[in-house]
Every structure is written in C-alpha cells, then in structure tokens.
Design a protein around this motif. Structure first.
Motif, PDB file in Angstrom:
ATOM      1  N   VAL A  29      41.016  34.452  41.155  1.00 40.61           N
ATOM      2  CA  VAL A  29      40.844  35.035  42.491  1.00 40.61           C
ATOM      3  C   VAL A  29      40.412  36.482  42.377  1.00 40.61           C
ATOM      4  CG1 VAL A  29      42.035  35.636  44.633  1.00 40.61           C
ATOM      5  CG2 VAL A  29      42.451  33.413  43.560  1.00 40.61           C
ATOM      6  N   ARG A  30      41.034  37.231  41.476  1.00 35.72           N
ATOM      7  CA  ARG A  30      40.681  38.640  41.285  1.00 35.72           C
ATOM      8  C   ARG A  30      39.213  38.779  40.884  1.00 35.72           C
ATOM      9  NH1 ARG A  30      39.956  41.520  36.873  1.00 35.72           N
ATOM     10  NH2 ARG A  30      41.032  40.095  35.478  1.00 35.72           N
ATOM     11  N   ARG A  31      38.780  37.966  39.921  1.00 33.77           N
ATOM     12  CA  ARG A  31      37.383  38.030  39.477  1.00 33.77           C
ATOM     13  C   ARG A  31      36.420  37.601  40.574  1.00 33.77           C
ATOM     14  NH1 ARG A  31      37.748  35.669  33.302  1.00 33.77           N
ATOM     15  NH2 ARG A  31      38.465  37.610  32.342  1.00 33.77           N
ATOM     16  N   ALA A  32      36.801  36.558  41.331  1.00 35.77           N
ATOM     17  CA  ALA A  32      35.940  36.088  42.417  1.00 35.77           C
ATOM     18  C   ALA A  32      35.750  37.174  43.469  1.00 35.77           C
ATOM     19  CB  ALA A  32      36.533  34.837  43.061  1.00 35.77           C
ATOM     20  N   LYS A  33      36.723  38.049  43.623  1.00 39.32           N
ATOM     21  CA  LYS A  33      36.624  39.146  44.584  1.00 39.32           C
ATOM     22  C   LYS A  33      35.991  40.386  43.964  1.00 39.32           C
ATOM     23  CE  LYS A  33      40.115  37.826  47.877  1.00 39.32           C
ATOM     24  NZ  LYS A  33      39.493  38.138  49.135  1.00 39.32           N
ATOM     25  N   GLY A  34      35.640  40.315  42.684  1.00 37.11           N
ATOM     26  CA  GLY A  34      34.976  41.435  42.009  1.00 37.11           C
ATOM     27  C   GLY A  34      35.887  42.634  41.768  1.00 37.11           C
ATOM     28  N   MET A  63      55.154  28.528  35.812  1.00 38.44           N
ATOM     29  CA  MET A  63      54.239  28.425  36.938  1.00 38.44           C
ATOM     30  C   MET A  63      52.855  28.868  36.472  1.00 38.44           C
ATOM     31  SD  MET A  63      54.187  30.510  40.602  1.00 38.44           S
ATOM     32  CE  MET A  63      55.832  31.013  40.403  1.00 38.44           C
ATOM     33  N   ILE A  64      51.869  28.049  36.760  1.00 41.62           N
ATOM     34  CA  ILE A  64      50.492  28.365  36.406  1.00 41.62           C
ATOM     35  C   ILE A  64      49.837  29.007  37.626  1.00 41.62           C
ATOM     36  CG2 ILE A  64      48.276  27.436  35.691  1.00 41.62           C
ATOM     37  CD1 ILE A  64      49.843  25.139  34.380  1.00 41.62           C
ATOM     38  N   THR A  65      49.243  30.188  37.419  1.00 37.72           N
ATOM     39  CA  THR A  65      48.648  30.888  38.549  1.00 37.72           C
ATOM     40  C   THR A  65      47.130  30.989  38.403  1.00 37.72           C
ATOM     41  OG1 THR A  65      48.773  33.102  37.598  1.00 37.72           O
ATOM     42  CG2 THR A  65      50.722  32.307  38.782  1.00 37.72           C
ATOM     43  N   ALA A  66      46.505  31.314  39.518  1.00 38.83           N
ATOM     44  CA  ALA A  66      45.055  31.527  39.557  1.00 38.83           C
ATOM     45  C   ALA A  66      44.757  32.980  39.905  1.00 38.83           C
ATOM     46  CB  ALA A  66      44.432  30.583  40.574  1.00 38.83           C
ATOM     47  N   ILE A  67      45.660  33.876  39.543  1.00 42.58           N
ATOM     48  CA  ILE A  67      45.488  35.293  39.887  1.00 42.58           C
ATOM     49  C   ILE A  67      44.180  35.819  39.310  1.00 42.58           C
ATOM     50  CG2 ILE A  67      46.437  37.615  39.621  1.00 42.58           C
ATOM     51  CD1 ILE A  67      49.248  36.263  39.501  1.00 42.58           C
ATOM     52  N   ARG A  68      43.927  35.561  38.030  1.00 46.56           N
ATOM     53  CA  ARG A  68      42.715  36.078  37.389  1.00 46.56           C
ATOM     54  C   ARG A  68      41.459  35.555  38.076  1.00 46.56           C
ATOM     55  NH1 ARG A  68      42.690  35.613  31.278  1.00 46.56           N
ATOM     56  NH2 ARG A  68      43.601  37.669  31.481  1.00 46.56           N
TER      57      ARG A  68
END
Length: 187
Positions: free
Chosen positions: A8-13, A1-6
C-alpha cells in the motif's frame, strides 16, 4: 499476521520516512520498516496508526485467507502492455458501508449491459464533491435519475442524462445523491 503495509505504501508512492512522519504521533522510518517486514509485531494500535497515515482502512492492510489477491501480470498504458517494474497484487473490490448499487440492464452512455455501478451516498453538504461525476438522484414516487452532475445552484441540481441527444434536467432539493465510485464489469 501478514500485512500489506509495504504494498500500500509503495502504491501510494510514499517512503518509509513519509509514513513515519504522517503517523500520529510521528515515529521512525526504521520502525515502519520493521512493521512492514514482520520483524516487529503489528498490534491493532500500530495497524490503525499506519492506516490513518496511509489514508486507508486498517482492513486494507491485512491479508486475510478468504480475501484472495490477484497477481498483476502487466501494466497497460498508451505504449501498450509492459511487465510491471516490481511484483504487485490487486485485491478484488469489497463492499463498504453506505454504498448502493445501480445495475445496468441495457447499454447506455459508457455503460454496458451487466455492469454494476457502485455509488457512495452523499448528504446535501457533500454534493459539490460530485460535480462532473455520474450520480444517482432520487425522485418522487420511488423513481430515480442517473446522469452527470454538471451544476448546482440554489438547491437545484443540473444533470445531463446519459445517451446521445439527452437534454439537461433540473432537480430541486433531493435529500441525498449517490456518486458513482466503482464500475464492476465482467468481460
């Protein structure tokens, strides 16, 4: 599974440690890092814990093949357009339960013909969250009013309709209102 956790985390600072501490129960920054990079398998349980820590839906952390991402080529601000500092993508908007839409057939206020205004329905106890925002309010006989919610007192809503010279309207005790949350506009 490919995630976008990083992403989203970076976008939220947030740092890895910030997310780790927000998880319930808390975990380590190293664990979050391994889940981001795929060196540790992301289970549904982990996905839900991290989504809660990031205050997003778990679906926002998963890259699906039928949900295309669009590369960010530039960032626009008061100084003009510049290249982004790091690679980023945006995901086209998706509908959510409880949303309703207003389509604009003729330009009025800040809206242009062809715009779609996506609105989230609110119950009376949530009306205060829509102050100074554009809202759709149901009226008797299948009519509606759309305007800026400028006040609320004793069950009455005070709305300023869109357009120049419009006069304030007062609507008593609507069963619900819908706050504008997203503008979809084709250029």
């Amino acid at each position: 599974m490919i995630t976008a956790i990083r992403e989203v985390r970076r976008a939220k600072g947030l740092t890895l440690d910030d997310v780790a501490q927000r998880c319930a129960p808390p975990t380590t920054a190293q664990t979050i890092g391994r889940l981001e990079t795929g060196t540790r398998t992301v289970s549904v349980g982990w996905l839900n814990r991290i989504a809660a820590a990031l205050e997003v839906d778990a679906a926002d952390l998963v890259r699906l093949p039928d949900r295309p991402e669009i590369a960010v080529a530039a960032v626009l601000d008061g100084n003009g357009a510049q290249a982004p500092r790091r690679a980023a993508n945006v995901v086209p908007p998706r509908g959510e339960p409880g949303l309703i839409a207003v389509t604009v057939s003729g330009g009025i206020g800040d809206y242009r013909a062809g715009d779609e205004i996506w609105c989230a329905r609110l119950a009376p106890e949530e009306f205060a969250s829509a102050l100074n925002r554009d809202v759709l309010v149901p009226r008797p006989a299948g009519r509606f009013m759309f305007g800026r919610l400028i006040g609320r007192e004793e069950g009455k809503l005070h709305l300023l309709p869109l357009g120049a010279g419009a006069r304030q309207q007062v609507i008593a005790d609507p069963a619900w209102i819908a706050r504008a949350v997203r503008l979809v506009r084709a250029l």
